[in-house]
Design a protein around this motif. Structure first.
Motif, PDB file in Angstrom:
ATOM      1  N   GLU A   1     -11.559   6.132   4.034  1.00 49.77           N
ATOM      2  CA  GLU A   1     -12.624   5.123   4.763  1.00 49.77           C
ATOM      3  C   GLU A   1     -13.400   4.528   3.573  1.00 49.77           C
ATOM      4  O   GLU A   1     -13.694   3.469   4.070  1.00 49.77           O
ATOM      5  N   ASP A   2     -13.753   5.491   2.673  1.00 48.18           N
ATOM      6  CA  ASP A   2     -14.630   4.540   1.368  1.00 48.18           C
ATOM      7  C   ASP A   2     -13.902   3.304   1.012  1.00 48.18           C
ATOM      8  O   ASP A   2     -14.608   2.535   0.757  1.00 48.18           O
ATOM      9  N   LEU A   3     -12.580   3.383   0.570  1.00 50.45           N
ATOM     10  CA  LEU A   3     -11.991   2.537   0.108  1.00 50.45           C
ATOM     11  C   LEU A   3     -11.981   1.524   0.728  1.00 50.45           C
ATOM     12  O   LEU A   3     -12.131   0.238   0.433  1.00 50.45           O
ATOM     13  N   VAL A   4     -11.368   1.449   1.945  1.00 48.72           N
ATOM     14  CA  VAL A   4     -11.209   0.468   3.107  1.00 48.72           C
ATOM     15  C   VAL A   4     -12.218  -0.308   3.219  1.00 48.72           C
ATOM     16  O   VAL A   4     -12.637  -1.440   3.379  1.00 48.72           O
ATOM     17  N   SER A   5     -13.465   0.510   3.498  1.00 50.35           N
ATOM     18  CA  SER A   5     -14.843  -0.026   3.667  1.00 50.35           C
ATOM     19  C   SER A   5     -15.360  -0.869   2.627  1.00 50.35           C
ATOM     20  O   SER A   5     -15.707  -2.147   2.865  1.00 50.35           O
TER      21      SER A   5
ATOM     22  N   LEU B   1     -13.320  -2.499   0.326  1.00 51.00           N
ATOM     23  CA  LEU B   1     -12.487  -3.436   0.274  1.00 51.00           C
ATOM     24  C   LEU B   1     -12.735  -4.657   1.195  1.00 51.00           C
ATOM     25  O   LEU B   1     -12.793  -5.929   0.906  1.00 51.00           O
ATOM     26  N   SER B   2     -13.015  -4.103   2.244  1.00 52.41           N
ATOM     27  CA  SER B   2     -13.205  -5.222   3.566  1.00 52.41           C
ATOM     28  C   SER B   2     -14.698  -5.898   3.320  1.00 52.41           C
ATOM     29  O   SER B   2     -14.810  -6.915   3.809  1.00 52.41           O
ATOM     30  N   ASP B   3     -15.463  -5.352   2.752  1.00 51.20           N
ATOM     31  CA  ASP B   3     -16.775  -5.886   2.383  1.00 51.20           C
ATOM     32  C   ASP B   3     -16.626  -7.276   1.320  1.00 51.20           C
ATOM     33  O   ASP B   3     -17.530  -7.746   1.140  1.00 51.20           O
TER      34      ASP B   3
ATOM     35  N   LYS C   1      -5.388   9.594   3.284  1.00 50.95           N
ATOM     36  CA  LYS C   1      -4.481   9.485   4.516  1.00 50.95           C
ATOM     37  C   LYS C   1      -3.188   9.041   3.997  1.00 50.95           C
ATOM     38  O   LYS C   1      -2.403   8.582   4.722  1.00 50.95           O
ATOM     39  N   GLY C   2      -2.734   9.380   2.871  1.00 51.08           N
ATOM     40  CA  GLY C   2      -1.448   8.889   2.306  1.00 51.08           C
ATOM     41  C   GLY C   2      -1.404   7.649   1.604  1.00 51.08           C
ATOM     42  O   GLY C   2      -2.622   7.025   1.409  1.00 51.08           O
ATOM     43  N   TYR C   3      -0.522   7.384   1.146  1.00 50.58           N
ATOM     44  CA  TYR C   3      -0.288   5.793   0.587  1.00 50.58           C
ATOM     45  C   TYR C   3      -0.411   4.726   1.585  1.00 50.58           C
ATOM     46  O   TYR C   3       0.534   4.803   2.603  1.00 50.58           O
ATOM     47  N   ILE C   4      -1.068   3.795   1.256  1.00 52.20           N
ATOM     48  CA  ILE C   4      -1.376   2.645   2.107  1.00 52.20           C
ATOM     49  C   ILE C   4      -1.048   1.456   1.560  1.00 52.20           C
ATOM     50  O   ILE C   4      -1.347   1.339   0.308  1.00 52.20           O
ATOM     51  N   THR C   5      -0.618   0.333   2.115  1.00 50.67           N
ATOM     52  CA  THR C   5      -0.459  -0.967   1.620  1.00 50.67           C
ATOM     53  C   THR C   5      -1.947  -1.971   2.343  1.00 50.67           C
ATOM     54  O   THR C   5      -2.147  -1.755   3.248  1.00 50.67           O
ATOM     55  N   VAL C   6      -2.687  -2.293   1.147  1.00 51.96           N
ATOM     56  CA  VAL C   6      -3.775  -3.175   1.585  1.00 51.96           C
ATOM     57  C   VAL C   6      -3.530  -4.696   1.357  1.00 51.96           C
ATOM     58  O   VAL C   6      -2.854  -4.935   0.147  1.00 51.96           O
ATOM     59  N   ASN C   7      -3.726  -5.420   2.304  1.00 52.95           N
ATOM     60  CA  ASN C   7      -3.425  -6.675   2.279  1.00 52.95           C
ATOM     61  C   ASN C   7      -4.606  -7.762   3.009  1.00 52.95           C
ATOM     62  O   ASN C   7      -4.855  -7.543   4.179  1.00 52.95           O
ATOM     63  N   ILE C   8      -5.549  -8.222   2.213  1.00 53.16           N
ATOM     64  CA  ILE C   8      -6.676  -8.854   2.687  1.00 53.16           C
ATOM     65  C   ILE C   8      -6.677 -10.256   2.494  1.00 53.16           C
ATOM     66  O   ILE C   8      -6.622 -10.625   1.076  1.00 53.16           O
ATOM     67  N   SER C   9      -6.499 -11.350   3.193  1.00 54.22           N
ATOM     68  CA  SER C   9      -6.492 -12.503   2.815  1.00 54.22           C
ATOM     69  C   SER C   9      -7.451 -13.519   3.632  1.00 54.22           C
ATOM     70  O   SER C   9      -7.348 -13.229   4.971  1.00 54.22           O
ATOM     71  N   ASN C  10      -8.327 -14.275   3.226  1.00 48.37           N
ATOM     72  CA  ASN C  10      -9.389 -15.078   3.956  1.00 48.37           C
ATOM     73  C   ASN C  10     -10.309 -14.187   5.190  1.00 48.37           C
ATOM     74  O   ASN C  10     -10.295 -14.528   6.263  1.00 48.37           O
ATOM     75  N   GLY C  11     -10.367 -12.968   4.761  1.00 48.42           N
ATOM     76  CA  GLY C  11     -11.338 -12.185   5.552  1.00 48.42           C
ATOM     77  C   GLY C  11     -10.348 -11.397   6.517  1.00 48.42           C
ATOM     78  O   GLY C  11     -11.041 -10.540   7.309  1.00 48.42           O
ATOM     79  N   VAL C  12      -9.082 -11.677   6.733  1.00 45.66           N
ATOM     80  CA  VAL C  12      -8.313 -10.765   7.624  1.00 45.66           C
ATOM     81  C   VAL C  12      -7.582  -9.706   6.964  1.00 45.66           C
ATOM     82  O   VAL C  12      -6.965  -9.903   5.875  1.00 45.66           O
ATOM     83  N   VAL C  13      -8.075  -8.337   7.493  1.00 43.04           N
ATOM     84  CA  VAL C  13      -7.602  -7.047   6.798  1.00 43.04           C
ATOM     85  C   VAL C  13      -6.489  -6.653   7.510  1.00 43.04           C
ATOM     86  O   VAL C  13      -6.586  -6.344   8.665  1.00 43.04           O
ATOM     87  N   SER C  14      -5.609  -6.173   6.671  1.00 41.04           N
ATOM     88  CA  SER C  14      -4.359  -5.325   6.961  1.00 41.04           C
ATOM     89  C   SER C  14      -4.060  -4.131   6.175  1.00 41.04           C
ATOM     90  O   SER C  14      -3.863  -4.422   5.088  1.00 41.04           O
TER      91      SER C  14
ATOM     92  N   TRP D   1     -16.559  -8.376 -12.153  1.00 36.13           N
ATOM     93  CA  TRP D   1     -15.348  -7.414 -12.365  1.00 36.13           C
ATOM     94  C   TRP D   1     -16.105  -5.885 -12.733  1.00 36.13           C
ATOM     95  O   TRP D   1     -15.619  -5.041 -12.475  1.00 36.13           O
ATOM     96  N   ASP D   2     -16.989  -5.891 -13.446  1.00 35.46           N
ATOM     97  CA  ASP D   2     -17.372  -4.711 -14.225  1.00 35.46           C
ATOM     98  C   ASP D   2     -18.195  -3.868 -13.151  1.00 35.46           C
ATOM     99  O   ASP D   2     -18.055  -2.748 -12.989  1.00 35.46           O
ATOM    100  N   GLN D   3     -18.937  -4.548 -12.444  1.00 41.42           N
ATOM    101  CA  GLN D   3     -19.543  -3.782 -11.309  1.00 41.42           C
ATOM    102  C   GLN D   3     -18.463  -3.344 -10.351  1.00 41.42           C
ATOM    103  O   GLN D   3     -18.474  -2.140  -9.793  1.00 41.42           O
ATOM    104  N   LEU D   4     -17.321  -4.227 -10.060  1.00 44.07           N
ATOM    105  CA  LEU D   4     -16.282  -3.607  -9.256  1.00 44.07           C
ATOM    106  C   LEU D   4     -15.440  -2.607  -9.828  1.00 44.07           C
ATOM    107  O   LEU D   4     -15.079  -1.697  -9.199  1.00 44.07           O
ATOM    108  N   ASP D   5     -15.308  -2.532 -11.091  1.00 46.65           N
ATOM    109  CA  ASP D   5     -14.628  -1.675 -11.731  1.00 46.65           C
ATOM    110  C   ASP D   5     -15.313  -0.010 -11.859  1.00 46.65           C
ATOM    111  O   ASP D   5     -14.750   0.558 -11.411  1.00 46.65           O
TER     112      ASP D   5
END
Length: 323
Positions: free
Chosen positions: A251-255, A257-259, A273-286, A309-313
């Motif tokens: 939940e924390d990771l997806v939240s 990345l979506s922001d 919840k297991g391994y996930i594939t994250v794909n976000i392009s132009n605001g569309v989250v998959s 980048w340092d903050q995201l890191d």
């Protein structure tokens, strides 16, 4: 025996990897395919995704695969051809020069080994009305050299976008041999067998990137994370490679990345919840479930502006429990 070979090109976020995954699901069961993947970032996300499809995959990360005199590319192609695949698919980076890939494949070195079939370009029709893309050298080039053009993500397009695509594709000279509007990268498998136009329309030119291509990254026995940055063609990337011992709260990771406001976010991550594939392009989250890799988690963020980048890191380290 010559190996049928297709280049599947397209700009950043056009859906190339999804299209290749669809092709792999539809290929004849008795055929063994190989895929050469090039990525702008240095982490190697697409290769990690494709590695779980039961095919031979090689990666050329860290920039346009035709740089450095094409040495990493020719070596990778030669290695893949030694396995005698029934088909070779080449996915150049969306920020690279696909015309020089054509030149490499048509060179004396490969003329007796490769049967170069139609080059397929994916395009988001919405981008055909955006000057940011229409003025981009690589975007124009990728569409110009394509024998086949697939207008992808039609489910996100307006009727005006569709009209713009249809007007554009019918005005092409020489004409494309095939085009279609699709969603989720689904197009007829049979089009990979189309022959390419006899006269290539490429204008090969010299170019330079910020960095030379890197070898695929590997974590040391005492490392839990590697971070790498790249830049070029007006874009910036930052990528992370995490040990398979690191687990993120789903939940924390997806939240988080979506922001993010980045143009492109892609990853294969181990979560609660297991391994996930994250794909976000132009605001569309998959977010989809992924086969469990045996090695690591990977994340790449690309944008036309250099992000903090340092903050995201630091945030990623906190989510990973490494701080």
């Amino acid at each position: 025996m010559l190996t049928p070979t297709n280049i599947i090109t397209g700009f950043l976020g056009s859906g190339k990897t999804t299209a290749i995954l669809n092709l792999l699901k539809e290929k004849p069961a008795n055929e063994n395919w190989a895929v050469l993947v090039n990525e702008f970032g240095e982490i190697g996300i697409d290769g990690a995704i494709l590695n779980h499809q039961g095919i031979l995959v090689k990666q050329v990360p860290g920039g346009c695969m035709c740089c450095a005199a094409g040495v990493p590319t020719t070596a990778a192609i030669t290695s893949l051809l030694r396995s005698k695949p029934d088909r070779l698919i080449i996915e150049p980076t969306g920020l690279g020069h696909a015309d020089k890939i054509l030149t490499i494949l048509m060179s004396e070195q490969f003329k007796d080994h490769i049967d170069l079939r139609a080059t397929i370009a994916l395009v988001d029709p919405r981008n055909l009305s955006n000057s940011k893309y229409l003025n981009n050298e690589n975007f124009i080039e990728q569409l110009n050299i394509a024998d086949i053009v697939i207008g992808n993500k039609i489910d996100l397009c307006t009727s005006k976008d569709v009209d713009t695509f249809n007007d554009w594709v019918t005005d092409q000279n020489p004409p494309k041999i095939y085009w279609q509007l699709v969603k989720h990268g689904h197009f007829p498998y049979e089009i990979v067998n189309n022959i390419r136009r006899s006269q290539p329309t490429t204008n090969v030119h010299e170019h330079h990137h910020h960095t030379q291509m890197a070898e695929p990254l590997v974590l040391g026995s005492d490392q839990q994370v590697i971070r790498r940055e790249n830049s070029g063609q007006g874009y910036y990337s930052c990528g992370w490679l995490f040990s398979n011992q690191v687990e993120f709260c789903f939940e924390d990771l997806v939240s988080m990345l979506s922001d993010l406001s980045a143009e492109r976010i892609k990853g294969v991550m181990r979560t609660s919840k297991g391994y996930i594939t994250v794909n976000i392009s132009n605001g569309v989250v998959s977010i989809t479930q992924a086969p469990e890799p045996s090695d690591d988690s990977r994340l790449e963020v690309i944008d036309s502006q250099k992000l903090p980048w340092d903050q995201l890191d630091k945030i990623l380290h906190q989510l990973a429990g490494l701080l």
